[in-house]
Design a protein around this motif. Structure first.
Motif: not given
Lengths: 597, 121
Positions: A90-94, A431-441, A443-445, A451-453
């Motif tokens: 989680s820390c790595d993703s953040l 900018l939208l691409r960057t935001l999308s990357s963040i969203s993907v990251l 969302d996955t996390l 699930c893990e929690l």
């Protein structure tokens, strides 16, 4: 003759004392005997409590509890590792999100520049429109539209910047706090798990120590039985002392009668000498019998007292050993089990804190997704601005063409507006691409963390239930041990106090010694005076043969024999005080004093 | 059901120790202060065994044995002398009268119980 009268007068009071000694001293023995039953019962109760205590930490429940504790510790360690890994991910993703947020600066700078250009174009259009007068009227509304767009871009850019900074700050802070608290919790939990592991070794030691206490309890029980047996033997001494004293008083009464007979008749010197010799012989023998009876009684009473004390002391020793073995520092609390219970209770609390940290991380990720969605909304607005700029630019170009040569300058401005629209669209897309990357990251996390929690939460709930059960079992065991210890210490204390009270009041051996001392003193004086006049002869044994036939105990016969030997010049038996059970061999199966016909 | 044993002795402390030892081991005990008292009680009470002293007032141990053996209710019971007397001649006298065994005082509880178990089968 006068001396014989004096001796008779000295002998007669001693008979009364001897009778009193034999007849009035049994009560103390009976009192001891009456309490013996009680002491035995209390001692048995203490032994039973000791065995129950020992069994408690040696039985199947104890082993099941230890095995349960080991399993629980392993599960906690696994949970801790899983939680730690999940947190690191989680820390790595953040941190990645933070890096991506940094890249947002470039489009934001472009938007800022666009805003500035739009403002400038708006002002220029207004100036040019004013210069054209009537012909430039249409451009005035165009300038107003450009100004509005500039405001919109500025507003949205500022909002994006604020949201970005806010999110970055929250994430950075959360990362810092989250990492630190996770590290602290992991360290704390590891230390507690180590403490728990050490406790297992102590549990194993406790089991071994309690097993040896079990052996000690058995040994003490045997020793107490042996002490009780010795007391029972010792308390029978009164009967023997009474019989011996009765024989002494009978002998002295008979002597007094014979002296009276001698005094009543006319005696020649030989007869008188025989009478004096008899007084010496009889009194000497009775002194020895009285002293022997007194010594035997003294030894038996002292032995009974010692054995009674031994009973209490052995139970006290056992009680102390059990307290040490169970790690109890007092009668009301068992420190070892309390420590162990606290370790697991604290471990549970730390794991719950770990879960809370994980949950907060999850909530933060949710917040990131929310903010990113909001920022995306602003970016879309800017993207729409780009389309509007394009339309305004087209409108401006058409109006400039209608205005003719005077609108050339306005045509240049329209061209500028048009080129701005071309700049805005790619920046917004970037900018939208960057935001999308963040969203993907995120969302996955979020999906993974969710699930893990859920899994970790389920495990934690399971562990909490087990922990509750184990802690409850520990508490129950602790309570049982504490209760038994309180009972044991109380029972042993009561037993010791009862024994102390009883034994401190036993004075029969001293009072008997006191009485017989005066008897011995009187009789010894008579012996001394008689021997001065008529020394002892080797006829002693023969003279007192009638007396020997009246004895019932071997000890009486041995004393008689020893004095006879002394007077006949033979070696005297060195031991006359020891108690003999029989003069003939008994059935060896039961002991020398037993015969079965 | 617990076996009933009578102890006849003019010494209260000895009777007390005998009763204590026997009761500890699950026997019921009836006490008699001398031979005469014992004989009276044995006339109406069936017991499983008699432990008697030798020298007692009113009726001594030998007299008691003879009377019990000549009676009806308890004539077959084991009778063990418990006395300070250890002379063989006295033991023979007891045996002839019908004693089952002879224990010289002081007894040890475990000895007494072993003898009781043995004679009661």
């Amino acid at each position: 003759m006068e001396l014989l009268t004096q001796w008779r007068d000295r002998i007669l009071p001693t008979i009364d004392i001897i009778k009193r000694t034999a007849g009035t001293t049994e009560d103390e023995f009976l009192q001891i005997g009456a309490r013996l039953q009680e002491f035995y019962a209390k001692s048995q109760e203490s032994s039973r409590l000791a065995h129950r205590l020992v069994d408690l930490v040696s039985d199947d429940d104890y082993h099941a509890l230890v095995a349960g504790l080991r399993r629980m510790t392993d599960e906690m360690a696994e949970y801790l590792e899983a939680s730690r890994l999940q947190n690191r991910e989680s820390c790595d993703s953040l941190e990645q999100v933070l890096e991506l947020l940094e890249t947002v600066s470039q489009p934001l700078a472009a938007f800022k520049k666009m805003d500035k250009t739009l403002r400038m174009l708006g002002i220029s259009t207004k100036i040019e429109s004013a210069r054209l007068g009537e012909a430039g009227n249409g451009f005035m509304s165009l300038a107003v539209d450009v100004g509005k767009l500039s405001c919109l871009v500025r507003e949205k850019t500022d909002s994006i910047r604020i949201q970005r900074e806010l999110l970055g700050s929250v994430l950075a802070k959360h990362l810092q706090v989250g990492k630190a608290s996770k590290l602290l919790q992991t360290k704390e939990a590891c230390s507690m798990l180590n403490a728990a592991t050490i406790s297992f070794d102590e549990l194993a030691d406790l089991n071994a120590r309690c097993s040896s206490c079990g052996e000690l309890a058995g040994q003490v029980s045997g020793e107490v039985s042996s002490s009780i047996s010795e007391v029972v033997s010792s308390l029978q001494i009164h009967d023997m002392m009474r019989q011996q004293m009765e024989h002494v008083s009978e002998a002295l009464e008979r002597l007094a009668c014979e002296v009276d007979t001698t005094l009543a008749i006319e005696c020649d010197d030989e007869r008188l000498a025989a009478a004096v010799g008899q007084v010496g012989d009889v009194c000497e023998l009775q002194v020895a019998q009285v002293q022997n009876a007194t010594n035997e009684l003294h030894e038996a009473v002292v032995s009974a007292i010692d054995n009674l004390h031994d009973i209490g002391e052995r139970q006290s020793l056992l009680s102390c050993e059990i307290m040490n073995a169970t790690g109890s520092n007092g009668a009301s609390e068992n420190s070892f089990f309390t420590d162990l219970r606290n370790v697991f209770s604290d471990l549970g609390a730390v794991l719950r804190k770990c879960a809370e940290t994980d949950r907060l991380f999850f909530a933060t990720l949710g917040k990131v997704a929310e903010t990113i969605s909001e920022i995306s909304g602003f970016v879309s607005s800017i993207e729409e601005v780009s389309t509007e700029i394009n339309l305004i630019a087209l409108n401006a170009q058409i109006r400039a063409a209608h205005t003719g040569q005077d609108g050339v300058a306005l045509g240049v401005l329209a061209e500028g507006i048009n080129s701005l629209s071309k700049v805005a669209a790619p920046q917004a897309n970037e900018l939208l691409r960057t935001l999308s990357s963040i969203s993907v990251l995120t969302d996955t996390l979020v999906s993974k963390a969710e699930c893990e929690l859920a899994v970790l939460g389920e495990r934690l709930t399971g562990m909490e239930e087990k922990s509750d059960k184990t802690v409850s079992s520990l508490e129950q065991m602790n309570e049982k041990i504490s209760r038994l210890l309180v009972d044991l210490v109380g029972s042993v204390g009561e037993l010791n106090e009862d024994i102390r009270q009883l034994t401190s009041g036993i004075t029969v051996h001293y009072s008997v010694a006191e009485l017989t001392r005066s008897v011995a003193c009187e009789l010894n004086e008579v012996v001394s005076q008689a021997r001065e006049r008529v020394p002892a002869t080797n006829e002693f044994h023969e003279n007192l043969r009638h007396m020997a036939s009246r004895y019932t105990m071997q000890s009486e016969r041995r004393i008689h024999e020893a004095i006879a030997r002394r007077h006949s010049g033979a070696a005297e038996d060195s031991v006359v005080n020891s108690m003999e059970y029989a003069d003939s061999g008994g059935d060896s199966e039961f002991g020398d004093n037993v015969d079965l016909f | 059901m617990a076996k009933l044993i009578m102890t006849a002795d003019d010494s209260a402390s000895v009777r007390q120790m005998v009763a204590f030892t026997l009761k500890q081991n699950g026997y019921d005990v009836i006490e008699a202060v001398d031979g005469k008292d014992a004989l009276t009680k044995l006339g109406s009470q069936k017991v499983d065994m008699l432990l008697t002293d030798l020298n007692m007032p009113n009726l001594d141990g030998i007299g008691l044995i003879k009377a019990v053996r000549g009676g009806t209710l308890n004539r077959m019971i084991p009778i063990v002398m418990l006395t300070t007397e250890s002379q063989d001649s006295r033991k023979s006298e007891g045996k002839t009268a019908g004693a089952t065994g002879w224990i010289v005082k002081p007894f040890k509880p475990e000895q007494l119980i072993a003898v009781v178990k043995k004679v009661l089968g």
